[in-house]
Design a protein around this motif. Structure first.
Motif, PDB file in Angstrom:
ATOM      1  N   PHE A 241       0.835  -1.204   0.000  1.00  0.00           N
ATOM      2  CA  PHE A 241       0.000   0.000   0.000  1.00  0.00           C
ATOM      3  C   PHE A 241       0.872   1.258   0.000  1.00  0.00           C
ATOM      4  O   PHE A 241       0.672   2.171  -0.809  1.00  0.00           O
ATOM      5  CB  PHE A 241      -0.930  -0.001   1.220  1.00  0.00           C
ATOM      6  CG  PHE A 241      -1.972   1.090   1.189  1.00  0.00           C
ATOM      7  CD1 PHE A 241      -3.206   0.874   0.591  1.00  0.00           C
ATOM      8  CD2 PHE A 241      -1.718   2.324   1.761  1.00  0.00           C
ATOM      9  CE1 PHE A 241      -4.167   1.883   0.552  1.00  0.00           C
ATOM     10  CE2 PHE A 241      -2.660   3.333   1.734  1.00  0.00           C
ATOM     11  CZ  PHE A 241      -3.900   3.106   1.129  1.00  0.00           C
ATOM     12  N   ALA A 242       1.846   1.310   0.923  1.00  0.00           N
ATOM     13  CA  ALA A 242       2.728   2.494   1.001  1.00  0.00           C
ATOM     14  C   ALA A 242       3.523   2.663  -0.287  1.00  0.00           C
ATOM     15  O   ALA A 242       3.670   3.781  -0.805  1.00  0.00           O
ATOM     16  CB  ALA A 242       3.668   2.355   2.192  1.00  0.00           C
ATOM     17  N   SER A 243       4.033   1.549  -0.818  1.00  0.00           N
ATOM     18  CA  SER A 243       4.815   1.600  -2.055  1.00  0.00           C
ATOM     19  C   SER A 243       3.971   2.108  -3.213  1.00  0.00           C
ATOM     20  O   SER A 243       4.395   2.985  -3.978  1.00  0.00           O
ATOM     21  CB  SER A 243       5.373   0.219  -2.365  1.00  0.00           C
ATOM     22  OG  SER A 243       6.069   0.217  -3.585  1.00  0.00           O
ATOM     23  N   ALA A 244       2.751   1.568  -3.354  1.00  0.00           N
ATOM     24  CA  ALA A 244       1.869   1.982  -4.452  1.00  0.00           C
ATOM     25  C   ALA A 244       1.506   3.456  -4.328  1.00  0.00           C
ATOM     26  O   ALA A 244       1.435   4.181  -5.335  1.00  0.00           O
ATOM     27  CB  ALA A 244       0.602   1.124  -4.457  1.00  0.00           C
ATOM     28  N   GLU A 348       6.239 -11.329  -2.004  1.00  0.00           N
ATOM     29  CA  GLU A 348       5.743  -9.963  -1.820  1.00  0.00           C
ATOM     30  C   GLU A 348       6.873  -8.951  -1.882  1.00  0.00           C
ATOM     31  O   GLU A 348       6.779  -7.933  -2.581  1.00  0.00           O
ATOM     32  CB  GLU A 348       5.026  -9.842  -0.473  1.00  0.00           C
ATOM     33  CG  GLU A 348       4.535  -8.426  -0.188  1.00  0.00           C
ATOM     34  CD  GLU A 348       3.985  -8.267   1.210  1.00  0.00           C
ATOM     35  OE1 GLU A 348       3.047  -7.477   1.394  1.00  0.00           O
ATOM     36  OE2 GLU A 348       4.521  -8.917   2.137  1.00  0.00           O
ATOM     37  N   LEU A 349       7.955  -9.239  -1.174  1.00  0.00           N
ATOM     38  CA  LEU A 349       9.092  -8.313  -1.140  1.00  0.00           C
ATOM     39  C   LEU A 349       9.731  -8.173  -2.510  1.00  0.00           C
ATOM     40  O   LEU A 349      10.033  -7.061  -2.962  1.00  0.00           O
ATOM     41  CB  LEU A 349      10.123  -8.795  -0.112  1.00  0.00           C
ATOM     42  CG  LEU A 349      11.337  -7.891   0.096  1.00  0.00           C
ATOM     43  CD1 LEU A 349      10.900  -6.517   0.581  1.00  0.00           C
ATOM     44  CD2 LEU A 349      12.311  -8.526   1.087  1.00  0.00           C
ATOM     45  N   ILE A 350       9.928  -9.303  -3.194  1.00  0.00           N
ATOM     46  CA  ILE A 350      10.563  -9.268  -4.512  1.00  0.00           C
ATOM     47  C   ILE A 350       9.702  -8.510  -5.517  1.00  0.00           C
ATOM     48  O   ILE A 350      10.202  -7.646  -6.259  1.00  0.00           O
ATOM     49  CB  ILE A 350      10.834 -10.704  -5.010  1.00  0.00           C
ATOM     50  CG1 ILE A 350      11.918 -11.369  -4.162  1.00  0.00           C
ATOM     51  CG2 ILE A 350      11.249 -10.699  -6.484  1.00  0.00           C
ATOM     52  CD1 ILE A 350      12.098 -12.845  -4.433  1.00  0.00           C
ATOM     53  N   VAL A 351       8.390  -8.821  -5.541  1.00  0.00           N
ATOM     54  CA  VAL A 351       7.481  -8.148  -6.475  1.00  0.00           C
ATOM     55  C   VAL A 351       7.442  -6.651  -6.207  1.00  0.00           C
ATOM     56  O   VAL A 351       7.538  -5.821  -7.126  1.00  0.00           O
ATOM     57  CB  VAL A 351       6.060  -8.747  -6.369  1.00  0.00           C
ATOM     58  CG1 VAL A 351       5.051  -7.874  -7.110  1.00  0.00           C
ATOM     59  CG2 VAL A 351       6.040 -10.161  -6.934  1.00  0.00           C
TER      60      VAL A 351
END
Length: 495
Positions: A241-244, A348-351
């Motif tokens: 969410f934060a990244s997006a 999740e982390l890699i994507v």
């Protein structure tokens, strides 16, 4: 009636002499006739979802039967805090009116058939969730405050709200207008503005999404953020969410300076549209429960469509909205593999990292490709000033300069450089500059043409072959002085 922060409407009605079971059977058929989606049926009533309007498209409808009365309730179910079209009241009134018509037309055999269908529910020993008491005023208040309190599955949204509100409060404390900050103030606090952003002030691409233009601007944006945050953050989780939010905000800012390079842009709406884009893409997959997917898709699509249409008004940075929306839509699909495999934290982390790296890398390329038109223009204007200075040197030559040298300098230096500057101004006319720059260039061109006229008169006067009136020269010099004074007053372009 307890006060509720969620718009709702309720009404009590009698069972008109029917027993509870028969009344429930007829009520369920009424809801089906109205094409409402019944998501729960209990011994004492049912819950249905209603897709019923443009600005508040999803409502939750409840029928609760108690002894010889029925409580009919309709309330917003999608997080919206308004009901401008009074859809909840319309739902209740429509249901009661339609049920009355069914009561007079339904046959005993039809009722018995429905009762047979409901028999397993009536015979079940499980508690009916509709028996739970309605929330109190205090509970409603706590629920409302919960929108601003970090909790499990809902952490980043409140933190973003805190950051935006804190920056706004600090701005006001520092003397920035509470209702309408000036453009100068917005720029000093980090607003996005092409000429400044492209002049190595790249940080404005991010800083502007935490900056707002008055109390109404931040209030509307935070409301839209809460709405999408409640729905989306539990699905994405904190990291995605934060990244997006940050990545779509970045893309929105880049889109803004690409299409509206001379507009001052500030606000979280580009990033918020990005989150709506993420949610829209996920609504086309099986991530969201099928029972509410269609209704949410319609609701979000209408909300986004309405705001994009409204964004065509002047003063609204719709390019940022579109950039955020499209980038969010793409990111949503890219997130899909990690969402359907929540146990694989490594995935999740890699994507998330790959999406961040690609987006940041692409943003750097785009940032460097966007022409800094004002930078190009200012370089041209520095060249203009150099040529102007060289042309004016003729007028400050020593008094004992020979006639031949004066004539040569007027022709080969003075007139030459004024003509060069006119050519330069003709060249910058092709740059996509705002009208204020073009108006200034037109004035500069007029200034150069007057200088050429005055130099020609000086040439004739010095040459002595043709009589030249001093009053004509003085009149030209007066025009030139007036233009210089006007240019000096507006020498700093106002944004």
């Amino acid at each position: 009636m307890a006060f509720s922060f969620t718009p709702s409407f309720h009404k009590e009605t009698t069972l008109d002499g029917l027993d509870q079971k028969r009344y429930l059977a007829i009520a369920i058929e009424t809801a089906r006739h109205l094409q409402w989606n019944i998501i729960y049926t209990g011994k004492n009533g049912f819950i249905a979802m209603v897709d019923g309007g443009f600005l508040t498209p999803i409502q939750e409808f409840r029928l609760i039967i108690k002894e010889d009365t029925a409580l009919v309730i309709s309330k917003n179910a999608d997080g919206k805090l308004n009901d401008w079209a009074k859809l909840n009241q319309e739902n209740v009134d429509t249901f009661i009116e339609t049920l009355g018509q069914f009561q007079t037309s339904v046959t005993d055999d039809q009722v018995e058939e429905k009762l047979t269908e409901l028999a397993p529910i009536f015979e079940s020993a499980a508690d009916d969730l509709l028996n739970a008491p309605l929330p109190s005023t205090k509970q409603n208040l706590l629920k409302f405050l919960g929108f601003f309190i970090p909790q499990k599955g809902y952490v980043i949204t409140p933190l973003i709200i805190y950051i935006n509100v804190a920056i706004f409060v600090i701005m006001v404390i520092c003397g920035i207008s509470f209702f309408e900050p000036s453009v100068k103030d917005l720029l000093s606090w980090g607003a996005d503005y092409g000429p400044m952003t492209l002049n190595n002030q790249w940080w404005r691409l991010i800083s502007n999404i935490f900056l707002h233009i008055g109390i109404f601007h931040i209030a509307l944006n935070m409301y839209a953020l809460i709405y999408i945050g409640v729905l989306l953050e539990p699905v994405l989780g904190k990291l995605k969410f934060a990244s997006a939010y940050l990545l779509t905000g970045l893309v929105a800012s880049l889109t803004s300076i690409s299409y509206n390079g001379f507009s001052v842009s500030a606000g979280a709406s580009g990033a918020i549209f990005g989150m709506y884009g993420v949610f829209l893409s996920l609504l086309t997959t099986n991530v969201i429960d099928k029972s509410v997917r269609k209704q949410l898709l319609i609701s979000i699509a209408l909300f986004v469509g309405f705001n994009l249409l409204y964004g065509t008004k002047s003063g609204i940075d719709n390019a940022a909205h579109v950039g955020g929306l499209l980038s969010g839509f793409a990111i949503g699909y890219l997130y899909y593999p990690s969402i359907i495999q929540p146990d694989k934290k490594g995935t999740e982390l890699i994507v998330t990292m790959l999406i961040a790296v690609v987006t940041l890398g692409g943003s750097i390329v785009v940032y460097r490709m966007i022409p800094n038109v004002v930078g190009i223009y200012e370089t041209k204007m520095k060249d203009f000033a150099i040529k102007e200075s060289m042309a004016l040197e003729v007028m400050s030559m020593p008094k004992d300069t020979t006639k031949e040298l004066l004539l040569s300098e007027l022709k080969d230096r003075g007139l030459y450089y004024w003509q060069e500057n006119i050519s330069l101004l003709n060249a910058v006319d092709s740059l996509p500059l705002p009208d204020v720059y073009k108006e200034r260039d037109a004035t500069l061109k007029q200034y150069c043409e007057l200088r050429i006229k005055s130099y020609n008169l000086y040439y004739k006067q010095i040459e002595g072959k043709q009589p030249v009136s001093q009053s004509t020269i003085d009149s030209l010099n007066k025009e030139i002085t007036d233009i210089i004074d006007g240019l000096n007053q507006s020498s700093k372009v106002k944004y």
